[in-house]
Design a protein around this motif. Structure first.
Motif, short mmCIF file in Angstrom:
data_model
loop_
_atom_site.label_atom_id
_atom_site.label_comp_id
_atom_site.label_asym_id
_atom_site.label_seq_id
_atom_site.Cartn_x
_atom_site.Cartn_y
_atom_site.Cartn_z
N GLU A 148 22.09 -2.39 -9.97
CA GLU A 148 21.13 -3.31 -10.55
C GLU A 148 21.74 -4.37 -11.46
O GLU A 148 21.17 -5.45 -11.63
CB GLU A 148 20.07 -2.54 -11.36
N PHE A 149 22.87 -4.06 -12.08
CA PHE A 149 23.42 -4.93 -13.12
C PHE A 149 24.84 -5.37 -12.80
O PHE A 149 25.56 -4.69 -12.08
CB PHE A 149 23.38 -4.23 -14.48
N THR A 150 25.24 -6.49 -13.40
CA THR A 150 26.58 -7.00 -13.25
C THR A 150 27.59 -5.93 -13.65
O THR A 150 28.55 -5.66 -12.94
CB THR A 150 26.78 -8.26 -14.13
N HIS A 151 27.35 -5.33 -14.80
CA HIS A 151 28.20 -4.25 -15.32
C HIS A 151 27.29 -3.22 -15.97
O HIS A 151 26.37 -3.59 -16.70
CB HIS A 151 29.16 -4.77 -16.39
N ILE A 152 27.54 -1.96 -15.71
CA ILE A 152 26.80 -0.90 -16.39
C ILE A 152 27.77 0.24 -16.67
O ILE A 152 28.56 0.62 -15.79
CB ILE A 152 25.56 -0.42 -15.60
N VAL A 153 27.74 0.74 -17.89
CA VAL A 153 28.66 1.79 -18.28
C VAL A 153 27.95 2.86 -19.09
O VAL A 153 26.96 2.58 -19.76
CB VAL A 153 29.85 1.24 -19.11
N ALA A 154 28.49 4.06 -19.02
CA ALA A 154 28.02 5.15 -19.87
C ALA A 154 28.87 5.12 -21.14
O ALA A 154 30.09 5.27 -21.07
CB ALA A 154 28.16 6.48 -19.15
N ALA A 155 28.22 4.86 -22.26
CA ALA A 155 28.94 4.81 -23.53
C ALA A 155 27.94 5.02 -24.67
O ALA A 155 26.74 4.83 -24.50
CB ALA A 155 29.63 3.46 -23.70
N ASP A 156 28.49 5.38 -25.82
CA ASP A 156 27.68 5.54 -27.02
C ASP A 156 27.61 4.19 -27.72
O ASP A 156 28.58 3.74 -28.32
CB ASP A 156 28.32 6.59 -27.93
N SER A 157 26.46 3.55 -27.65
CA SER A 157 26.32 2.21 -28.21
C SER A 157 26.37 2.18 -29.73
O SER A 157 26.51 1.11 -30.32
CB SER A 157 25.01 1.56 -27.72
N THR A 158 26.28 3.33 -30.37
CA THR A 158 26.37 3.37 -31.83
C THR A 158 27.82 3.38 -32.31
O THR A 158 28.08 3.21 -33.49
CB THR A 158 25.66 4.62 -32.41
N ASP A 159 28.75 3.54 -31.40
CA ASP A 159 30.17 3.65 -31.70
C ASP A 159 30.86 2.30 -31.50
O ASP A 159 31.04 1.86 -30.36
CB ASP A 159 30.79 4.72 -30.80
N THR A 160 31.23 1.65 -32.58
CA THR A 160 31.84 0.33 -32.51
C THR A 160 33.10 0.35 -31.65
O THR A 160 33.34 -0.58 -30.86
CB THR A 160 32.18 -0.20 -33.92
N GLU A 161 33.89 1.39 -31.76
CA GLU A 161 35.13 1.48 -30.95
C GLU A 161 34.81 1.56 -29.46
O GLU A 161 35.50 0.95 -28.64
CB GLU A 161 35.97 2.68 -31.39
N ALA A 162 33.77 2.31 -29.10
CA ALA A 162 33.38 2.40 -27.68
C ALA A 162 32.93 1.03 -27.18
O ALA A 162 33.25 0.63 -26.06
CB ALA A 162 32.26 3.43 -27.51
N LEU A 163 32.20 0.29 -28.01
CA LEU A 163 31.76 -1.05 -27.61
C LEU A 163 32.94 -2.01 -27.48
O LEU A 163 32.95 -2.86 -26.60
CB LEU A 163 30.73 -1.59 -28.62
N LYS A 164 33.95 -1.85 -28.33
CA LYS A 164 35.18 -2.66 -28.19
C LYS A 164 35.85 -2.37 -26.86
O LYS A 164 36.33 -3.29 -26.18
CB LYS A 164 36.16 -2.35 -29.33
N GLN A 165 35.95 -1.10 -26.50
CA GLN A 165 36.62 -0.70 -25.26
C GLN A 165 35.97 -1.28 -24.02
O GLN A 165 36.64 -1.55 -23.03
CB GLN A 165 36.69 0.82 -25.16
N ILE A 166 34.65 -1.51 -24.07
CA ILE A 166 33.97 -2.08 -22.90
C ILE A 166 33.79 -3.59 -23.04
O ILE A 166 33.08 -4.21 -22.26
CB ILE A 166 32.62 -1.37 -22.62
N ASP A 167 34.43 -4.17 -24.06
CA ASP A 167 34.45 -5.61 -24.29
C ASP A 167 33.07 -6.19 -24.56
O ASP A 167 32.77 -7.33 -24.19
CB ASP A 167 35.12 -6.33 -23.11
N ALA A 168 32.22 -5.42 -25.23
CA ALA A 168 30.87 -5.90 -25.55
C ALA A 168 30.92 -7.11 -26.47
O ALA A 168 30.03 -7.96 -26.42
CB ALA A 168 30.06 -4.77 -26.19
#
Length: 126
Positions: free
Chosen positions: A30-50
């Protein structure tokens, strides 16, 4: 979900994030990019280039803590345009205080709109 789907239909690149791998698997096409991650974790968001996105939409409604922490993480990444869903006035104030640039209360807004439509009054803009 509906905001992300609408953005895709409008031709925008969307990075969808959900903690639940089953949901991610189900929505993979459905989406350009979709990942399983903890959105409350700044480091996880960095890793997925949010942080490379100029706009973020946080649709977490029922888990106020996750909603607030996600907005904080996105703001910490330098995203300047953060939209967030709130379930009540206190939730909305918290989101604003941690840096959400736009706070939306869809249930409240739609209730007011329907009341206007049902009575023939001019509905407010959303």
């Amino acid at each position: 979900m509906s905001v992300a789907e609408s953005l895709v239909r409008l031709g925008h690149e969307v990075l969808a994030v959900d903690e639940n791998p089953e949901i991610v698997q189900r929505l993979a096409g459905e989406f350009t990019h979709i990942v399983a991650a903890d959105s409350t974790d700044t480091e996880a968001l960095k890793q997925i280039d949010a942080g490379s996105f100029g706009l973020a939409v946080v649709g977490i409604g029922t888990d106020i803590e996750a909603s607030v922490l996600t907005v904080m993480s996105l703001v910490d990444l330098g995203i300047s345009d953060v939209w967030a869903k709130a379930i009540n006035d206190k939730h909305a104030r918290l989101l604003e205080r941690v840096g959400a640039t736009h706070v939306v209360r869809p249930e409240s807004a739609m209730g007011e709109r329907v009341a206007h439509l049902a009575t023939g009054a001019t509905p407010p803009d959303l």
